[in-house]
Design a protein around this motif. Structure first.
Motif, PDB file in Angstrom:
ATOM      1  N   THR A 179      -0.962 -33.969   2.949  1.00  0.00           N
ATOM      2  CA  THR A 179      -0.632 -33.805   4.367  1.00  0.00           C
ATOM      3  C   THR A 179       0.717 -34.404   4.753  1.00  0.00           C
ATOM      4  O   THR A 179       1.214 -34.149   5.842  1.00  0.00           O
ATOM      5  CB  THR A 179      -1.729 -34.448   5.237  1.00  0.00           C
ATOM      6  OG1 THR A 179      -1.897 -35.817   4.847  1.00  0.00           O
ATOM      7  CG2 THR A 179      -3.054 -33.710   5.077  1.00  0.00           C
ATOM      8  N   SER A 180       1.304 -35.213   3.871  1.00  0.00           N
ATOM      9  CA  SER A 180       2.603 -35.826   4.156  1.00  0.00           C
ATOM     10  C   SER A 180       3.370 -35.993   2.850  1.00  0.00           C
ATOM     11  O   SER A 180       2.769 -36.283   1.802  1.00  0.00           O
ATOM     12  CB  SER A 180       2.417 -37.188   4.843  1.00  0.00           C
ATOM     13  OG  SER A 180       3.651 -37.875   4.962  1.00  0.00           O
ATOM     14  N   ALA A 405      11.643 -27.473   2.659  1.00  0.00           N
ATOM     15  CA  ALA A 405      11.891 -28.577   3.584  1.00  0.00           C
ATOM     16  C   ALA A 405      13.211 -28.389   4.317  1.00  0.00           C
ATOM     17  O   ALA A 405      13.308 -28.638   5.531  1.00  0.00           O
ATOM     18  CB  ALA A 405      11.901 -29.902   2.824  1.00  0.00           C
ATOM     19  N   ARG A 408      12.747 -25.715   6.989  1.00  0.00           N
ATOM     20  CA  ARG A 408      12.071 -26.239   8.180  1.00  0.00           C
ATOM     21  C   ARG A 408      13.028 -27.074   9.033  1.00  0.00           C
ATOM     22  O   ARG A 408      13.001 -27.009  10.264  1.00  0.00           O
ATOM     23  CB  ARG A 408      10.866 -27.095   7.765  1.00  0.00           C
ATOM     24  CG  ARG A 408       9.675 -26.319   7.268  1.00  0.00           C
ATOM     25  CD  ARG A 408       8.426 -27.190   7.185  1.00  0.00           C
ATOM     26  NE  ARG A 408       8.591 -28.295   6.244  1.00  0.00           N
ATOM     27  CZ  ARG A 408       8.302 -28.238   4.950  1.00  0.00           C
ATOM     28  NH1 ARG A 408       7.849 -27.101   4.440  1.00  0.00           N
ATOM     29  NH2 ARG A 408       8.466 -29.287   4.174  1.00  0.00           N
ATOM     30  N   GLU A 409      13.891 -27.816   8.367  1.00  0.00           N
ATOM     31  CA  GLU A 409      14.855 -28.647   9.093  1.00  0.00           C
ATOM     32  C   GLU A 409      15.854 -27.779   9.849  1.00  0.00           C
ATOM     33  O   GLU A 409      16.195 -28.073  11.000  1.00  0.00           O
ATOM     34  CB  GLU A 409      15.579 -29.568   8.104  1.00  0.00           C
ATOM     35  CG  GLU A 409      16.383 -30.667   8.777  1.00  0.00           C
ATOM     36  CD  GLU A 409      16.973 -31.649   7.779  1.00  0.00           C
ATOM     37  OE1 GLU A 409      17.883 -32.382   8.177  1.00  0.00           O
ATOM     38  OE2 GLU A 409      16.534 -31.666   6.617  1.00  0.00           O
ATOM     39  N   ASN A 412      14.178 -26.478  12.770  1.00  0.00           N
ATOM     40  CA  ASN A 412      13.620 -27.549  13.608  1.00  0.00           C
ATOM     41  C   ASN A 412      12.103 -27.401  13.723  1.00  0.00           C
ATOM     42  O   ASN A 412      11.532 -27.562  14.808  1.00  0.00           O
ATOM     43  CB  ASN A 412      14.282 -27.561  14.988  1.00  0.00           C
ATOM     44  CG  ASN A 412      14.065 -28.889  15.710  1.00  0.00           C
ATOM     45  OD1 ASN A 412      13.915 -29.934  15.069  1.00  0.00           O
ATOM     46  ND2 ASN A 412      14.042 -28.846  17.030  1.00  0.00           N
ATOM     47  N   GLU A 413      11.460 -27.065  12.610  1.00  0.00           N
ATOM     48  CA  GLU A 413      10.014 -26.877  12.588  1.00  0.00           C
ATOM     49  C   GLU A 413       9.326 -28.138  12.042  1.00  0.00           C
ATOM     50  O   GLU A 413       9.835 -28.788  11.126  1.00  0.00           O
ATOM     51  CB  GLU A 413       9.636 -25.683  11.700  1.00  0.00           C
ATOM     52  CG  GLU A 413      10.060 -24.348  12.258  1.00  0.00           C
ATOM     53  CD  GLU A 413       9.714 -23.199  11.324  1.00  0.00           C
ATOM     54  OE1 GLU A 413       9.831 -22.041  11.757  1.00  0.00           O
ATOM     55  OE2 GLU A 413       9.351 -23.467  10.148  1.00  0.00           O
ATOM     56  N   THR A 414       8.175 -28.439  12.600  1.00  0.00           N
ATOM     57  CA  THR A 414       7.366 -29.552  12.093  1.00  0.00           C
ATOM     58  C   THR A 414       6.210 -28.984  11.287  1.00  0.00           C
ATOM     59  O   THR A 414       5.465 -28.134  11.776  1.00  0.00           O
ATOM     60  CB  THR A 414       6.804 -30.398  13.257  1.00  0.00           C
ATOM     61  OG1 THR A 414       7.889 -30.917  14.025  1.00  0.00           O
ATOM     62  CG2 THR A 414       5.973 -31.567  12.718  1.00  0.00           C
ATOM     63  N   TRP A 415       6.087 -29.444  10.055  1.00  0.00           N
ATOM     64  CA  TRP A 415       5.015 -28.936   9.200  1.00  0.00           C
ATOM     65  C   TRP A 415       3.671 -29.506   9.645  1.00  0.00           C
ATOM     66  O   TRP A 415       3.574 -30.689   9.997  1.00  0.00           O
ATOM     67  CB  TRP A 415       5.281 -29.313   7.736  1.00  0.00           C
ATOM     68  CG  TRP A 415       4.258 -28.722   6.802  1.00  0.00           C
ATOM     69  CD1 TRP A 415       4.279 -27.485   6.247  1.00  0.00           C
ATOM     70  CD2 TRP A 415       3.040 -29.337   6.376  1.00  0.00           C
ATOM     71  NE1 TRP A 415       3.153 -27.284   5.484  1.00  0.00           N
ATOM     72  CE2 TRP A 415       2.371 -28.416   5.551  1.00  0.00           C
ATOM     73  CE3 TRP A 415       2.445 -30.580   6.615  1.00  0.00           C
ATOM     74  CZ2 TRP A 415       1.155 -28.683   4.948  1.00  0.00           C
ATOM     75  CZ3 TRP A 415       1.222 -30.861   6.023  1.00  0.00           C
ATOM     76  CH2 TRP A 415       0.586 -29.923   5.200  1.00  0.00           C
ATOM     77  N   LYS A 416       2.645 -28.669   9.624  1.00  0.00           N
ATOM     78  CA  LYS A 416       1.293 -29.119   9.989  1.00  0.00           C
ATOM     79  C   LYS A 416       0.319 -28.786   8.869  1.00  0.00           C
ATOM     80  O   LYS A 416       0.409 -27.712   8.266  1.00  0.00           O
ATOM     81  CB  LYS A 416       0.841 -28.438  11.295  1.00  0.00           C
ATOM     82  CG  LYS A 416       1.614 -28.891  12.531  1.00  0.00           C
ATOM     83  CD  LYS A 416       1.053 -28.232  13.784  1.00  0.00           C
ATOM     84  CE  LYS A 416       1.795 -28.703  15.022  1.00  0.00           C
ATOM     85  NZ  LYS A 416       1.273 -28.046  16.248  1.00  0.00           N
ATOM     86  N   GLN A 422      -4.613 -33.760  11.289  1.00  0.00           N
ATOM     87  CA  GLN A 422      -3.466 -34.641  11.364  1.00  0.00           C
ATOM     88  C   GLN A 422      -2.970 -35.010   9.962  1.00  0.00           C
ATOM     89  O   GLN A 422      -3.757 -35.055   9.015  1.00  0.00           O
ATOM     90  CB  GLN A 422      -3.800 -35.916  12.160  1.00  0.00           C
ATOM     91  CG  GLN A 422      -4.935 -36.768  11.601  1.00  0.00           C
ATOM     92  CD  GLN A 422      -6.318 -36.312  12.001  1.00  0.00           C
ATOM     93  OE1 GLN A 422      -6.815 -35.307  11.493  1.00  0.00           O
ATOM     94  NE2 GLN A 422      -6.967 -37.042  12.890  1.00  0.00           N
TER      95      GLN A 422
END
Length: 454
Positions: A179-180, A405, A408-409, A412-416, A422
């Motif tokens: 998840t991270s 990665a 996404r940067e 400006n996307e946040t990975w979920k 969470q």
């Protein structure tokens, strides 16, 4: 020249050469606060051909997990949890320490275990009433079967799951997802609906090389294993991990030792266990000793962190033994050694046990970012001793992750996460998404299809 390098790399190294290479890499990181956060990449020859998410699980003996919550007595249930706790590291007791692949963000792993429903029932009231193990349903295990003191007649240790079980089985399903990435954290969920039982948590380690050993501690998001008994008003046990040491590096014989405290708490029953793992002996020989105490505590004032701090009047049971061998318990506050051998009940005997096999999804049902498929090319190359190919496939895979990665940067996307709500949280208890629940519900039916989920 390149072909010679590749040829050299494909010559299998013996264990001594592997260790020398490993040490030379580690020396570059002396003083680094956290090796796990650096996520340095090892040559393929030094890797165990196993994905990290497959390797890191706690159900080395699923029968011990399935038996949690069986008893109606709170002390017995705490002992059931501790019996499971002592089986969760069988992989280190029976095998050698290894370095699996680093997990990629969004990678996931799922499997089932078919656990025999045959763990001896823990019934301390009968033990107390009879003054020995004869009135309980504990199994008798003599010295000829596992090296147990013949005077110690009583054992509630689990047995090894047969390859073809003849007794009834319980299905346990498992799902974990990375998840991270920074820091590297994975969430996991264990589901056993037949027993009204589930476990969850975040896995994260912090590692530091001291020059002679690697100290491995729980990371800030790893608050332990949380086991919930759904049929007992969601009674929950928090099992906090101790720090461990990977030693024997200079001797050329890697081994895991523990010299720290572990804690198991249950606010609903107001029982707590402290386990003290003792360091090596005075000649450097690993003793693998553990001593413990179960006592009544106040969840609002949880301030007893060492066995010596626990008032004798609060003690309900004591434990002792070797965590890589056999652990016994006694009832009441008296020191364990003051009890005659026949009053010491074996809670776990690891000698006859081995790591239980998993039931895995067939290849044609696995997603491309499922661990066994994602790392399949690397694994196949390592197993066929094509180490240069394994390294190249591994580099390509890791570069794809870096490119995702960067993309996404740029956007400006946040990975979920897909299967968990969470990436991390301060409670240490990840919640499943609807997709995560569907995956586990299907796994319980041995339906490995992901259609309509991802």
């Amino acid at each position: 020249m390149a072909s010679n390098t590749a040829a050299d790399e494909d010559v299998p190294q013996n264990e001594g050469s592997k260790l020398k290479t490993f040490i030379s890499i580690l020396r570059k990181f002396i003083g680094v606060a956290d090796l796990a956060a650096v996520r340095f990449s090892l040559p393929s020859q030094l890797l165990e051909p196993t994905p990290n998410l497959e390797y890191w699980n706690y159900l080395d003996n699923p029968s011990a997990f399935a038996a949690i919550g069986t008893s109606d007595d709170p002390l017995d249930r705490m002992l059931e949890v501790l019996r499971f706790w002592f089986t969760k590291d069988l992989k280190y007791v029976k095998g050698k320490p290894c370095k699996p692949y680093n997990s990629c963000l969004g990678e996931f792993f799922r499997c089932n275990w078919e656990a025999e429903d045959n763990a001896p029932r823990i019934d301390t009231k009968s033990l107390s009433a009879s003054g020995s193990g004869s009135a309980s349903s504990a199994s008798s295990m003599k010295s000829a079967k596992g090296g147990i003191d013949p005077r110690t007649a009583s054992s509630v240790s689990v047995v090894q799951t047969a390859s073809k079980p003849t007794s009834p089985t319980v299905r346990i399903s498992y799902l974990t997802e990375q998840t991270s990435h920074h820091p590297p954290v994975s969430a996991f969920y264990v589901s056993c609906p037949e027993k009204g039982l589930h476990a969850r948590g975040f896995d994260q380690i912090s590692a530091k090389f001291t020059g002679t050993a690697i100290k491995v501690s729980p990371g800030e998001h790893n608050l332990g294993i949380f086991i919930t008994l759904e049929r007992r008003d969601n009674e929950t046990y928090q099992l906090k991990h101790p720090a461990a040491h990977l030693g024997g590096i200079l001797r050329g014989s890697l081994s895991v030792s523990v010299g720290d405290f572990a804690y198991v708490t249950c606010p609903q029953t107001k029982l707590k266990a402290i386990l003290h793992y003792l360091e090596e002996g005075w000649l450097g020989r690993a003793q693998n000793k553990v001593e413990g105490v179960i006592f009544k505590y106040d969840p609002e004032k949880d301030d007893k962190m060492r066995i010596k701090d626990v008032p004798e009047a609060d003690v309900v049971a004591r434990l002792g033994g070797a965590w890589k061998d056999r652990v016994v318990f006694t009832l009441g506050p008296k020191p364990l050694d003051s009890h005659p051998p026949e009053k010491r009940i074996t809670i776990i005997d690891l000698n006859p046990l081995a790591v239980a096999p998993k039931s895995l999804p067939p290849k044609d049902k696995q997603a491309e970012h499922e661990s066994l498929t994602l790392w399949g090319g690397v694994t196949d190359a390592i197993l066929s001793k094509q180490f240069s190919k394994a390294t190249n496939v591994k580099i390509e895979l890791e570069e794809k992750q870096r490119e995702k990665a960067r993309e996404r940067e740029r956007k400006n996307e946040t990975w979920k996460p897909v299967f968990f709500d969470q990436a991390t949280d301060k409670r240490g208890t990840p919640d499943l998404t609807e997709k995560g629940r569907q995956v586990l519900e299907r796994a319980q039916k041995e339906d490995w299809s992901l259609e309509g989920i991802i």
